[in-house]
Scaffold this active site. Structure first.
Site, mmCIF file in Angstrom:
data_model
loop_
_atom_site.group_PDB
_atom_site.id
_atom_site.type_symbol
_atom_site.label_atom_id
_atom_site.label_comp_id
_atom_site.label_asym_id
_atom_site.label_seq_id
_atom_site.Cartn_x
_atom_site.Cartn_y
_atom_site.Cartn_z
ATOM 1 N N CYS A 144 34.088 37.211 39.966
ATOM 2 C CA CYS A 144 34.851 38.233 40.682
ATOM 3 C C CYS A 144 34.410 39.627 40.237
ATOM 4 C CB CYS A 144 36.342 38.019 40.414
ATOM 5 S SG CYS A 144 37.426 39.127 41.329
ATOM 6 N N CYS A 145 34.358 39.851 38.919
ATOM 7 C CA CYS A 145 33.909 41.152 38.404
ATOM 8 C C CYS A 145 32.477 41.435 38.834
ATOM 9 C CB CYS A 145 33.984 41.178 36.873
ATOM 10 S SG CYS A 145 35.610 41.587 36.221
ATOM 11 N N CYS A 225 42.344 46.452 37.299
ATOM 12 C CA CYS A 225 42.733 45.695 38.489
ATOM 13 C C CYS A 225 44.114 45.087 38.278
ATOM 14 C CB CYS A 225 41.729 44.574 38.757
ATOM 15 S SG CYS A 225 40.165 45.135 39.421
ATOM 16 N N CYS A 228 44.583 41.612 36.639
ATOM 17 C CA CYS A 228 44.035 41.483 35.291
ATOM 18 C C CYS A 228 44.595 42.545 34.338
ATOM 19 C CB CYS A 228 42.513 41.577 35.335
ATOM 20 S SG CYS A 228 41.790 40.367 36.456
ATOM 21 N N CYS A 251 34.086 42.778 31.628
ATOM 22 C CA CYS A 251 33.911 42.766 33.071
ATOM 23 C C CYS A 251 32.458 42.938 33.455
ATOM 24 C CB CYS A 251 34.723 43.892 33.710
ATOM 25 S SG CYS A 251 34.171 45.515 33.238
HETATM 26 S S1 SF4 Z 1 39.176 42.857 36.756
HETATM 27 FE FE1 SF4 Z 1 40.045 40.965 37.698
HETATM 28 S S2 SF4 Z 1 40.467 41.415 39.871
HETATM 29 FE FE2 SF4 Z 1 39.163 43.063 39.023
HETATM 30 S S3 SF4 Z 1 37.113 42.470 39.627
HETATM 31 FE FE3 SF4 Z 1 37.443 41.650 37.556
HETATM 32 S S4 SF4 Z 1 38.319 39.570 37.781
HETATM 33 FE FE4 SF4 Z 1 38.386 40.621 39.792
#
Ligand code: SF4
Length: 261
Positions: A144-145, A225, A228, A251
């Site tokens: 995701c990151c 985010c 998180c 991240c």
């Molecule tokens: S901090 Fe969490 S929601 Fe944001 S990009 Fe990374 S995994 Fe995704």
């Protein structure tokens, strides 16, 4: 008070992240000499002087600031605006941010007169392919990151020779030895607030009457985010709410404004 979204290890606390890894000295002798020259040039300069060195003198037109528009961002952005309000400010709009952060970005942009705030986002095709449900953070946060932050930022930083961050030595042990200038992943990284304390930041905010991120008073001293980031509990380190709910330490962002995103 709402419960944290996910909490895997409450005791882990804030851990060193990618942008806190010691910056390896460049192996190229010319780069090494250049870094030494820049480090020497920062001596005796205050934070604004270091920003001027990067933006006006050494890397004019080739310096970017990466900002999360988080809890501590206003100080650096205020200084950068004072040197050159049209400095490119790279902001990762991951699609998972708090609405308060987006409104705070707009407010700071307006009040500080920031003329070149660039909101970066993953492409629609990648979102549909990699995260059609929008829940990848809960199953594979590294992925995701990667597509929401690492890839867009990598592209946006191409062409910049230098980056300014708001990282401070007091924030983590890993930052304790941080230099005012480093060389990291192909560009010079200036840390003008490296030796600032929390009290210094608060005094600057008060002196210049800078607006505070609205979530700070709500128990979020460090903001990223939404899935998180959680509120911290009494007695926790002020960064303990970041990624503490996820089984992951970083991240992949290298050198954001001090808070990660
Ligand atoms: S901090 Fe969490 S929601 Fe944001 S990009 Fe990374 S995994 Fe995704």
């Amino acid at each position: 008070m709402s419960a944290p979204v996910t909490v895997i290890d409450r005791n882990r606390g804030p851990a060193p992240r990618a942008f806190d890894r010691a910056s390896a000295a460049p192996s190229d002798p010319a780069l090494k000499a250049r870094l030494a020259e820049l480090q020497f040039a920062t001596r005796g300069r205050d934070a604004r002087g270091i920003i001027e060195l990067a933006i006006k003198t050494e890397f004019a037109g080739r310096t970017a600031v990466v900002s999360s528009f988080g809890a501590e961002s206003a100080v650096l952005l205020h200084m950068v605006a004072g040197v050159d309000p049209n400095t490119p400010i790279l902001f990762l709009n991951t699609g998972k941010l708090f609405g308060e952060t987006l409104r705070y970005r707009d407010r700071l942009q307006d009040e500080l007169g920031l003329g070149d705030v660039r909101s970066l986002a993953p492409g629609l095709e990648e979102k549909l392919r990699l995260d059609p449900e929008g829940a990848l953070w809960s199953t594979d946060p590294d992925a995701c990151c990667n597509f929401r932050k690492v890839v867009p930022l990598k592209h946006a930083l191409e062409g910049f020779a230098a980056q300014i961050t708001g990282r401070k030595r007091f924030q983590t042990n890993a930052r304790a030895e941080m230099q005012a200038v480093e060389y990291f992943e192909g560009r010079f990284r200036f840390n003008p607030l490296a030796d600032w304390s929390l009290a210094d930041l608060e005094a600057y905010v008060a002196r210049h009457n800078l607006p505070q991120h609205p979530l700070v008073e709500d128990g979020y001293p460090s903001i990223g985010c939404m899935p998180c980031t959680r509120r911290i509990q009494s007695g926790e380190a002020y960064r303990a709410g970041r990624w503490s709910g996820l089984d992951k330490d970083e991240c992949g962002i290298h050198g954001v404004d001090g808070e990660g995103i």
